[in-house]
Design a protein around this motif. Structure first.
Motif, PDB file in Angstrom:
ATOM      1  N   ARG A  61       0.817  -1.213   0.000  1.00 20.36           N
ATOM      2  CA  ARG A  61       0.000   0.000   0.000  1.00 20.36           C
ATOM      3  C   ARG A  61       0.849   1.260   0.000  1.00 20.36           C
ATOM      4  O   ARG A  61       0.335   2.369  -0.004  1.00 20.36           O
ATOM      5  N   LYS A  73      -2.794   4.689   4.108  1.00 19.58           N
ATOM      6  CA  LYS A  73      -3.673   3.966   5.016  1.00 19.58           C
ATOM      7  C   LYS A  73      -4.613   3.068   4.234  1.00 19.58           C
ATOM      8  O   LYS A  73      -5.051   3.408   3.137  1.00 19.58           O
ATOM      9  N   TYR A  74      -4.907   1.908   4.805  1.00 18.45           N
ATOM     10  CA  TYR A  74      -5.847   0.978   4.179  1.00 18.45           C
ATOM     11  C   TYR A  74      -7.248   1.489   4.472  1.00 18.45           C
ATOM     12  O   TYR A  74      -7.937   1.040   5.385  1.00 18.45           O
ATOM     13  N   HIS A  75      -7.670   2.454   3.669  1.00 16.70           N
ATOM     14  CA  HIS A  75      -8.924   3.146   3.917  1.00 16.70           C
ATOM     15  C   HIS A  75      -9.341   3.837   2.629  1.00 16.70           C
ATOM     16  O   HIS A  75      -8.500   4.282   1.856  1.00 16.70           O
ATOM     17  N   VAL A  80      -7.836   3.167  -1.331  1.00 15.70           N
ATOM     18  CA  VAL A  80      -6.870   2.067  -1.245  1.00 15.70           C
ATOM     19  C   VAL A  80      -7.599   0.765  -0.918  1.00 15.70           C
ATOM     20  O   VAL A  80      -7.374  -0.277  -1.549  1.00 15.70           O
ATOM     21  N   ALA A  81      -8.490   0.814   0.037  1.00 14.01           N
ATOM     22  CA  ALA A  81      -9.258  -0.380   0.397  1.00 14.01           C
ATOM     23  C   ALA A  81     -10.207  -0.789  -0.726  1.00 14.01           C
ATOM     24  O   ALA A  81     -10.401  -1.986  -0.974  1.00 14.01           O
ATOM     25  N   ALA A 119      -8.169  -2.634  -3.364  1.00 12.78           N
ATOM     26  CA  ALA A 119      -7.780  -3.954  -2.880  1.00 12.78           C
ATOM     27  C   ALA A 119      -8.967  -4.916  -2.879  1.00 12.78           C
ATOM     28  O   ALA A 119      -8.838  -6.071  -3.307  1.00 12.78           O
TER      29      ALA A 119
END
Length: 142
Positions: A119, A123-125, A128-129, A132
């Protein structure tokens, strides 16, 4: 003679610490640690044969690449600024979902089904999330 003795003791302590002999206050007795953990982790995963799904997010666009770190090659890529793509705003979750589906389908065409998600410090948010999750739904496993 006291001055000479002091100089000799301090000089011997200096040379002992620079030559590598462990003294009480030297750092030579401490085991070395890896300073760049992500680099070593990336190399170990590349040696295991896993490709890296690397993303870059800007304010207006999102980019994704599947990279073979063992060879240093980009296998497939997808982004919101590709030719033939829609010319709308690429900084939202809908655009990230489309990029995730495209990168997964292109990677599967090349024979890559297992990757690990890089990433890139984001942040995985949000986008980005979304990218994914869309790549997972389209068939990539990570």
């Amino acid at each position: 003679s006291l001055l000479v003795a002091t100089l000799v003791v301090s000089a011997s302590a200096f040379f002992a610490s620079t030559v590598g002999h462990a003294t009480v206050n030297s750092r030579a007795a401490v085991a070395p640690t890896m300073k760049h953990h992500e680099f070593y982790q990336r190399i170990s995963r590349a040696e295991a044969g896993r490709m890296r799904l690397c993303i870059v997010r800007t304010n207006n666009h999102i980019y994704a690449q599947v990279v073979d770190d063992a060879k240093g090659h980009v296998l497939v890529s997808a982004s919101t600024v590709e030719k033939g793509g829609r010319k709308e705003y690429g900084g939202n979750c809908d655009s990230a979902i489309e990029v995730g589906k495209r990168i997964a389908s292109r990677a599967i065409e090349k024979g890559v089904e297992q990757v690990y998600f890089d990433r890139n410090g984001f942040k995985y948010h949000g986008r980005v999330a979304a990218l994914a999750d869309a790549a997972r739904e389209a068939g990539l496993s990570f």
